[in-house]
Motif scaffolding. Sequence first.
Motif, PDB file in Angstrom:
ATOM      1  N   PRO A  14       0.807  -1.222   0.000  1.00  0.00           N
ATOM      2  CA  PRO A  14       0.000   0.000   0.000  1.00  0.00           C
ATOM      3  C   PRO A  14       0.844   1.277   0.000  1.00  0.00           C
ATOM      4  O   PRO A  14       0.343   2.340  -0.341  1.00  0.00           O
ATOM      5  CB  PRO A  14      -0.830  -0.108   1.278  1.00  0.00           C
ATOM      6  N   ASP A  15       2.124   1.176   0.355  1.00  0.00           N
ATOM      7  CA  ASP A  15       2.987   2.362   0.391  1.00  0.00           C
ATOM      8  C   ASP A  15       3.341   2.855  -1.010  1.00  0.00           C
ATOM      9  O   ASP A  15       3.234   4.037  -1.308  1.00  0.00           O
ATOM     10  CB  ASP A  15       4.274   2.067   1.166  1.00  0.00           C
ATOM     11  N   CYS A  16       3.757   1.939  -1.895  1.00  0.00           N
ATOM     12  CA  CYS A  16       4.196   2.361  -3.230  1.00  0.00           C
ATOM     13  C   CYS A  16       3.298   1.838  -4.346  1.00  0.00           C
ATOM     14  O   CYS A  16       3.446   2.239  -5.494  1.00  0.00           O
ATOM     15  CB  CYS A  16       5.633   1.914  -3.481  1.00  0.00           C
ATOM     16  N   GLY A  17       2.387   0.895  -4.047  1.00  0.00           N
ATOM     17  CA  GLY A  17       1.476   0.373  -5.055  1.00  0.00           C
ATOM     18  C   GLY A  17       2.013  -0.808  -5.844  1.00  0.00           C
ATOM     19  O   GLY A  17       1.355  -1.294  -6.756  1.00  0.00           O
ATOM     20  N   GLU A  18       3.182  -1.298  -5.514  1.00  0.00           N
ATOM     21  CA  GLU A  18       3.781  -2.435  -6.225  1.00  0.00           C
ATOM     22  C   GLU A  18       2.976  -3.701  -5.943  1.00  0.00           C
ATOM     23  O   GLU A  18       2.425  -3.879  -4.865  1.00  0.00           O
ATOM     24  CB  GLU A  18       5.224  -2.624  -5.764  1.00  0.00           C
ATOM     25  N   THR A  34       6.641 -18.035   0.610  1.00  0.00           N
ATOM     26  CA  THR A  34       6.870 -17.696  -0.790  1.00  0.00           C
ATOM     27  C   THR A  34       8.307 -17.272  -1.052  1.00  0.00           C
ATOM     28  O   THR A  34       8.719 -17.195  -2.190  1.00  0.00           O
ATOM     29  CB  THR A  34       5.960 -16.531  -1.229  1.00  0.00           C
ATOM     30  N   GLY A  35       9.033 -16.940  -0.006  1.00  0.00           N
ATOM     31  CA  GLY A  35      10.376 -16.405  -0.165  1.00  0.00           C
ATOM     32  C   GLY A  35      10.379 -14.882  -0.215  1.00  0.00           C
ATOM     33  O   GLY A  35      11.439 -14.264  -0.294  1.00  0.00           O
ATOM     34  N   PHE A  36       9.207 -14.241  -0.165  1.00  0.00           N
ATOM     35  CA  PHE A  36       9.110 -12.783  -0.204  1.00  0.00           C
ATOM     36  C   PHE A  36       9.671 -12.216   1.086  1.00  0.00           C
ATOM     37  O   PHE A  36       9.296 -12.624   2.180  1.00  0.00           O
ATOM     38  CB  PHE A  36       7.648 -12.361  -0.376  1.00  0.00           C
ATOM     39  N   LYS A  37      10.561 -11.236   0.974  1.00  0.00           N
ATOM     40  CA  LYS A  37      11.161 -10.614   2.163  1.00  0.00           C
ATOM     41  C   LYS A  37      10.681  -9.184   2.358  1.00  0.00           C
ATOM     42  O   LYS A  37      10.257  -8.815   3.429  1.00  0.00           O
ATOM     43  CB  LYS A  37      12.692 -10.618   2.063  1.00  0.00           C
ATOM     44  N   ARG A  38      10.767  -8.359   1.297  1.00  0.00           N
ATOM     45  CA  ARG A  38      10.306  -6.979   1.403  1.00  0.00           C
ATOM     46  C   ARG A  38      10.097  -6.387   0.018  1.00  0.00           C
ATOM     47  O   ARG A  38      10.625  -6.868  -0.979  1.00  0.00           O
ATOM     48  CB  ARG A  38      11.283  -6.127   2.190  1.00  0.00           C
ATOM     49  N   CYS A  39       9.346  -5.322  -0.024  1.00  0.00           N
ATOM     50  CA  CYS A  39       9.041  -4.611  -1.269  1.00  0.00           C
ATOM     51  C   CYS A  39      10.272  -3.821  -1.714  1.00  0.00           C
ATOM     52  O   CYS A  39      11.180  -3.555  -0.923  1.00  0.00           O
ATOM     53  CB  CYS A  39       7.852  -3.683  -1.026  1.00  0.00           C
ATOM     54  N   VAL A  40      10.284  -3.409  -2.964  1.00  0.00           N
ATOM     55  CA  VAL A  40      11.399  -2.612  -3.477  1.00  0.00           C
ATOM     56  C   VAL A  40      11.510  -1.262  -2.782  1.00  0.00           C
ATOM     57  O   VAL A  40      12.581  -0.666  -2.757  1.00  0.00           O
ATOM     58  CB  VAL A  40      11.307  -2.415  -5.006  1.00  0.00           C
ATOM     59  N   CYS A  41      10.407  -0.779  -2.186  1.00  0.00           N
ATOM     60  CA  CYS A  41      10.449   0.496  -1.468  1.00  0.00           C
ATOM     61  C   CYS A  41      10.977   0.333  -0.046  1.00  0.00           C
ATOM     62  O   CYS A  41      11.127   1.310   0.670  1.00  0.00           O
ATOM     63  CB  CYS A  41       9.064   1.149  -1.457  1.00  0.00           C
ATOM     64  N   ASN A  46       4.013  -3.909   6.318  1.00  0.00           N
ATOM     65  CA  ASN A  46       2.682  -3.413   5.954  1.00  0.00           C
ATOM     66  C   ASN A  46       2.369  -3.808   4.505  1.00  0.00           C
ATOM     67  O   ASN A  46       2.400  -2.980   3.604  1.00  0.00           O
ATOM     68  CB  ASN A  46       2.636  -1.882   6.124  1.00  0.00           C
ATOM     69  N   VAL A  47       2.067  -5.089   4.281  1.00  0.00           N
ATOM     70  CA  VAL A  47       1.689  -5.583   2.949  1.00  0.00           C
ATOM     71  C   VAL A  47       0.367  -6.321   3.052  1.00  0.00           C
ATOM     72  O   VAL A  47       0.010  -6.849   4.088  1.00  0.00           O
ATOM     73  CB  VAL A  47       2.764  -6.510   2.333  1.00  0.00           C
ATOM     74  N   VAL A  48      -0.366  -6.346   1.933  1.00  0.00           N
ATOM     75  CA  VAL A  48      -1.646  -7.049   1.863  1.00  0.00           C
ATOM     76  C   VAL A  48      -1.410  -8.354   1.117  1.00  0.00           C
ATOM     77  O   VAL A  48      -0.892  -8.344  -0.005  1.00  0.00           O
ATOM     78  CB  VAL A  48      -2.699  -6.191   1.135  1.00  0.00           C
ATOM     79  N   VAL A  49      -1.772  -9.481   1.723  1.00  0.00           N
ATOM     80  CA  VAL A  49      -1.548 -10.803   1.135  1.00  0.00           C
ATOM     81  C   VAL A  49      -2.892 -11.439   0.802  1.00  0.00           C
ATOM     82  O   VAL A  49      -3.759 -11.544   1.662  1.00  0.00           O
ATOM     83  CB  VAL A  49      -0.766 -11.710   2.114  1.00  0.00           C
ATOM     84  N   GLU A  50      -3.048 -11.856  -0.461  1.00  0.00           N
ATOM     85  CA  GLU A  50      -4.247 -12.565  -0.900  1.00  0.00           C
ATOM     86  C   GLU A  50      -3.799 -13.905  -1.459  1.00  0.00           C
ATOM     87  O   GLU A  50      -2.854 -13.963  -2.235  1.00  0.00           O
ATOM     88  CB  GLU A  50      -4.971 -11.776  -1.987  1.00  0.00           C
ATOM     89  N   ALA A  51      -4.483 -14.976  -1.102  1.00  0.00           N
ATOM     90  CA  ALA A  51      -4.094 -16.306  -1.552  1.00  0.00           C
ATOM     91  C   ALA A  51      -5.293 -17.030  -2.135  1.00  0.00           C
ATOM     92  O   ALA A  51      -6.416 -16.914  -1.637  1.00  0.00           O
ATOM     93  CB  ALA A  51      -3.533 -17.117  -0.396  1.00  0.00           C
ATOM     94  N   SER A  52      -5.037 -17.794  -3.211  1.00  0.00           N
ATOM     95  CA  SER A  52      -6.074 -18.652  -3.801  1.00  0.00           C
ATOM     96  C   SER A  52      -5.398 -19.948  -4.249  1.00  0.00           C
ATOM     97  O   SER A  52      -4.297 -19.908  -4.786  1.00  0.00           O
ATOM     98  CB  SER A  52      -6.763 -17.951  -4.960  1.00  0.00           C
ATOM     99  N   PRO A  53      -6.042 -21.093  -4.036  1.00  0.00           N
ATOM    100  CA  PRO A  53      -5.445 -22.367  -4.439  1.00  0.00           C
ATOM    101  C   PRO A  53      -5.274 -22.450  -5.953  1.00  0.00           C
ATOM    102  O   PRO A  53      -6.087 -21.903  -6.698  1.00  0.00           O
ATOM    103  CB  PRO A  53      -6.429 -23.428  -3.964  1.00  0.00           C
TER     104      PRO A  53
END
Length: 54
Positions: A14-18, A34-41, A46-53
Amino acid sequence: MTTDTRYRIVIRCPDCGEKYILRGRQKGNGDYETGFKRCVCGNEANVVVEASPE
């Protein structure tokens, strides 16, 4: 669903829209690996996570 099910994970900053589209598996505590650590900003928490099978 079992923990072996793969999920399509969409992470939005939500900070940068990525937006990141990743694949991952659900861990025992309900989070997704997922291996995600942080946004490029630099945003790590403070990230929004949505998951679907898949």
